[in-house]
Design a protein around this motif. Structure first.
Motif, short mmCIF file in Angstrom:
data_model
loop_
_atom_site.label_atom_id
_atom_site.label_comp_id
_atom_site.label_asym_id
_atom_site.label_seq_id
_atom_site.Cartn_x
_atom_site.Cartn_y
_atom_site.Cartn_z
N VAL A 13 97.84 0.17 8.29
CA VAL A 13 98.68 -0.04 7.11
C VAL A 13 98.14 0.75 5.91
CG1 VAL A 13 99.67 -1.73 5.51
CG2 VAL A 13 99.50 -2.27 7.96
N GLU A 32 87.31 4.18 3.77
CA GLU A 32 87.26 3.44 5.03
C GLU A 32 85.81 3.29 5.48
OE1 GLU A 32 89.13 1.66 7.36
OE2 GLU A 32 87.24 1.59 8.45
N ARG A 33 85.48 2.07 5.85
CA ARG A 33 84.11 1.74 6.25
C ARG A 33 83.69 2.48 7.53
NH1 ARG A 33 83.56 -4.52 6.55
NH2 ARG A 33 85.10 -4.21 8.18
N ARG A 47 94.98 -4.08 21.83
CA ARG A 47 96.27 -4.45 21.23
C ARG A 47 97.37 -3.48 21.64
NH1 ARG A 47 94.81 -5.73 14.90
NH2 ARG A 47 92.59 -5.88 15.26
N ALA A 50 104.17 -4.07 19.71
CA ALA A 50 105.62 -3.99 19.98
C ALA A 50 106.29 -3.55 18.68
CB ALA A 50 106.13 -5.36 20.42
N ARG A 112 96.82 4.27 15.26
CA ARG A 112 95.79 4.59 14.26
C ARG A 112 95.46 6.08 14.27
NH1 ARG A 112 91.20 0.10 13.43
NH2 ARG A 112 90.96 1.49 11.67
N THR A 133 83.56 -0.32 0.72
CA THR A 133 83.77 -0.73 -0.68
C THR A 133 82.98 -2.00 -0.95
OG1 THR A 133 85.94 0.26 -0.77
CG2 THR A 133 85.53 -1.54 -2.31
N ASP A 285 97.57 -6.80 6.65
CA ASP A 285 97.03 -8.11 6.99
C ASP A 285 96.28 -8.74 5.82
OD1 ASP A 285 98.05 -7.82 9.51
OD2 ASP A 285 96.16 -8.17 10.57
N ALA A 295 104.75 -10.97 17.44
CA ALA A 295 104.59 -9.51 17.44
C ALA A 295 105.12 -8.86 16.16
CB ALA A 295 105.27 -8.90 18.68
N GLY A 297 103.05 -8.63 12.95
CA GLY A 297 102.06 -8.32 11.91
C GLY A 297 102.15 -6.90 11.39
N PHE A 298 102.06 -5.94 12.31
CA PHE A 298 102.10 -4.54 11.88
C PHE A 298 103.50 -4.15 11.41
CE2 PHE A 298 102.40 0.10 13.01
CZ PHE A 298 101.67 0.53 11.91
N ASN A 299 104.52 -4.67 12.10
CA ASN A 299 105.89 -4.36 11.67
C ASN A 299 106.10 -4.78 10.21
OD1 ASN A 299 107.16 -3.25 14.11
ND2 ASN A 299 106.75 -5.25 15.00
C1 LIG Z 1 96.04 -9.16 20.02
C2 LIG Z 1 96.93 -8.68 18.91
C3 LIG Z 1 98.20 -8.21 19.20
C4 LIG Z 1 99.05 -7.76 18.18
N1 LIG Z 1 100.32 -7.35 18.50
C5 LIG Z 1 101.16 -6.96 17.52
C6 LIG Z 1 102.49 -6.54 17.83
O1 LIG Z 1 102.93 -6.53 18.99
N2 LIG Z 1 103.31 -6.14 16.80
C7 LIG Z 1 102.88 -6.13 15.51
O2 LIG Z 1 103.66 -5.76 14.63
N3 LIG Z 1 101.62 -6.51 15.19
C8 LIG Z 1 100.75 -6.93 16.17
N4 LIG Z 1 99.47 -7.30 15.84
C9 LIG Z 1 99.03 -7.26 14.42
C10 LIG Z 1 98.49 -5.88 14.00
O3 LIG Z 1 97.48 -5.46 14.88
C11 LIG Z 1 97.96 -5.99 12.56
O4 LIG Z 1 98.97 -6.52 11.74
C12 LIG Z 1 97.54 -4.61 11.98
O5 LIG Z 1 96.48 -4.06 12.71
C13 LIG Z 1 97.11 -4.76 10.53
O6 LIG Z 1 96.70 -3.52 10.03
P1 LIG Z 1 95.90 -3.41 8.65
O7 LIG Z 1 95.72 -1.94 8.41
O8 LIG Z 1 96.50 -4.26 7.61
O9 LIG Z 1 94.48 -4.10 8.96
P2 LIG Z 1 93.32 -3.70 9.95
O10 LIG Z 1 93.87 -3.11 11.20
O11 LIG Z 1 92.47 -4.92 10.07
O12 LIG Z 1 92.50 -2.55 9.20
C14 LIG Z 1 91.67 -2.83 8.10
C15 LIG Z 1 90.75 -1.63 7.86
O13 LIG Z 1 89.99 -1.83 6.68
C16 LIG Z 1 88.65 -1.43 6.90
N5 LIG Z 1 87.80 -2.16 5.96
C17 LIG Z 1 87.58 -3.52 5.93
N6 LIG Z 1 86.76 -3.82 4.89
C18 LIG Z 1 86.47 -2.66 4.27
C19 LIG Z 1 85.66 -2.34 3.13
N7 LIG Z 1 85.01 -3.28 2.43
N8 LIG Z 1 85.57 -1.04 2.77
C20 LIG Z 1 86.23 -0.05 3.45
N9 LIG Z 1 87.00 -0.32 4.53
C21 LIG Z 1 87.11 -1.60 4.94
C22 LIG Z 1 88.40 -1.76 8.37
O14 LIG Z 1 87.34 -1.01 8.91
C23 LIG Z 1 89.74 -1.40 8.99
O15 LIG Z 1 89.82 -0.06 9.42
C24 LIG Z 1 98.60 -7.77 16.84
C25 LIG Z 1 97.32 -8.23 16.53
C26 LIG Z 1 96.49 -8.69 17.56
C27 LIG Z 1 95.11 -9.20 17.21
#
Ligand SMILES: Cc1cc2nc3c(=O)[nH]c(=O)nc-3n(C[C@H](O)[C@H](O)[C@H](O)COP(=O)(O)OP(=O)(O)OC[C@H]3O[C@@H](n4cnc5c(N)ncnc54)[C@H](O)[C@@H]3O)c2cc1C
Length: 392
Positions: A13, A32-33, A47, A50, A112, A133, A285, A295, A297-299
């Motif tokens: 995201v 990014e960490r 993961r 969908a 990703r 950060t 998230d 399914a 969260g990412f959508n």
């Molecule tokens: C088993 C499973 C199945 C799923 N299936 C689906 C699905 O079918 N459809 C769907 O829509 N969603 C699904 N999801 C949800 C989806 O994976 C998440 O909603 C999505 O990955 C969120 O992305 P994000 O970028 O918000 O967070 P994250 O993917 O958690 O990324 C956060 C990033 O921030 C970085 N970070 C953290 N703290 C710091 C810091 N202090 N400084 C610098 N960087 C930092 C981390 O290293 C990481 O790269 C699923 C989740 C799981 C666990």
């Protein structure tokens, strides 16, 4: 100012947000960490996402979709929900809709990699990988992000650091946290019988199993159990694990063989009390961390960043400051409307379907049978699953 926007977190995201905001002409720095190699060649994490039709449209508009190998995109032709054994299932399909699939399954690590590959090609995006950060200092009209490689001052800070967001906590934004006291084990297994691109969500007594059809004669297995039992399965020797899974899925796919690493996720839902303060906003998230059962969260994360970019784009046209609270509140209002009902419904479903007392089992059995007979209900849910709303 070093850039217009600083994004904390280069997850899917965070990177999508960077691409959307850069397309508006803003300069963006992503902190990014994880090291650069872990972004460019993100490893398999179990993961399978969908994606709705709308999400595919957003990834295309951002330029990330062509970076995903075609063989890794698996169409989802039908979805089945089952409860107990030999009960009537609830099914959703694409009949009469003029499309080949309800949605598309793509591995999270490939999404990703694709977003990263695209972000590195954009002149207005700077990615500082391997940079954690530490905190955000609030100034007058700007924000300074302090990280282990120095600091970044910008007009707007976007926190995309995941559901356990440290930055959200440090900005004193509380969150609803729902612990389901369950963990999820995910892995890929090859199998003898074809899956015909049908996804199955099976609420069995004592366990929940999802079978997600991926390419190459394999399925992704998503097993939900109490944490101690999941850990035992994660560590189990391969042959014994294969036998266990065949038994747990009711031997419906013939002989099965583990073909990936196993990954475990504790199940916790998170919903931030606020998404915005002056010059600061939460996305992905970090704002709304859904239980994966629906399914979404990412959508929803993709939708949220799209809404944010729309509001910021509109503000720029009117000459408003991009970090002003009134602009960010407009995003917050729209994103709450899009996510709050689904967050509540998902938590309700996840709770109802993990209780094994007799009244709950009966409610599930009758509920699915009635729901399957209700065409209007099925149409509404299918529309939601597919989400064919055009991208802006
Ligand atoms: C088993 C499973 C199945 C799923 N299936 C689906 C699905 O079918 N459809 C769907 O829509 N969603 C699904 N999801 C949800 C989806 O994976 C998440 O909603 C999505 O990955 C969120 O992305 P994000 O970028 O918000 O967070 P994250 O993917 O958690 O990324 C956060 C990033 O921030 C970085 N970070 C953290 N703290 C710091 C810091 N202090 N400084 C610098 N960087 C930092 C981390 O290293 C990481 O790269 C699923 C989740 C799981 C666990």
């Amino acid at each position: 100012m070093q850039s217009d926007v600083t994004i904390i977190g280069g997850g899917p995201v965070g990177l999508a947000t960077a691409l959307s905001l850069e397309a508006l002409g803003l300069s963006v720095t992503v902190l990014e960490r994880a090291p650069a190699a872990a972004l460019a060649e993100a490893p398999f994490d179990g993961r399978e996402i969908a994606l709705t039709h709308h999400s595919v449209g957003v990834l295309k508009a951002l330029g990330a979709w062509p970076h995903i190998p075609e063989v890794a995109i698996s169409p989802l032709r039908e979805a089945r929900v089952e409860t107990g054994r030999r009960n009537h299932p609830l099914t959703f399909d694409t009949r009469g809709r003029g499309v080949e699939a309800l949605g598309y399954l793509v591995s999270n690590h490939l999404i990703r990699r694709a977003l990263y590959a695209q972000a590195t090609q954009r002149p207005g995006i700077t990615i500082k990988a391997g940079t954690a950060t530490q905190y955000v200092r609030n100034g007058r009209g700007d924000r300074t992000v302090i990280h282990d490689g120095g600091e970044e001052t910008s007009r707007l800070v976007v926190a995309a650091d995941g559901r356990f967001s440290q930055i959200r906590r440090m900005q004193r934004i509380g969150a609803i946290m729902h612990d389901f006291h369950r963990s999820m084990l995910v892995c890929r297994m090859a199998h003898e019988s074809p899956h015909h691109h049908v996804a199955t969500q099976w609420f069995d007594e004592g366990q929940t199993v999802a079978l997600l059809p991926v390419n190459g004669g394999a399925s992704s297995i998503v097993l939900t159990l109490p944490p101690d039992r999941i850990e035992a399965l994660r560590l189990m020797e391969r042959d014994a694990f294969n036998d266990q899974i065949m038994q747990r899925v009711g031997n419906r796919l013939g002989r099965m063989r583990l073909v990936s690493t196993r990954h475990v996720y504790p199940l916790r839902g998170v919903y931030a009390h606020r998404f915005a303060t002056p010059g600061f906003v939460l996305v992905g998230d970090a704002a709304v961390g859904m239980h994966p059962i629906t399914a979404h969260g990412f959508n929803l994360g993709l939708k949220g960043q799209e809404t944010l970019a729309q509001e910021i784009g509109a503000a720029m046209e009117k000459g408003e400051e991009i970090g002003s609270l009134s602009v960010l509140r407009r995003f917050e209002r729209r994103h709450r409307l899009a996510t709050a009902p689904l967050f509540a419904a998902t938590n309700g479903i996840a709770t109802l379907y993990t209780r094994d007392e007799r009244p709950f089992r009966e409610l599930r059995r009758v509920g699915l049978q009635v729901a399957d007979a209700l065409s209007p209900f099925k149409r509404v849910v299918t529309d939601m699953l597919m989400d064919r709303q055009k991208t802006a």
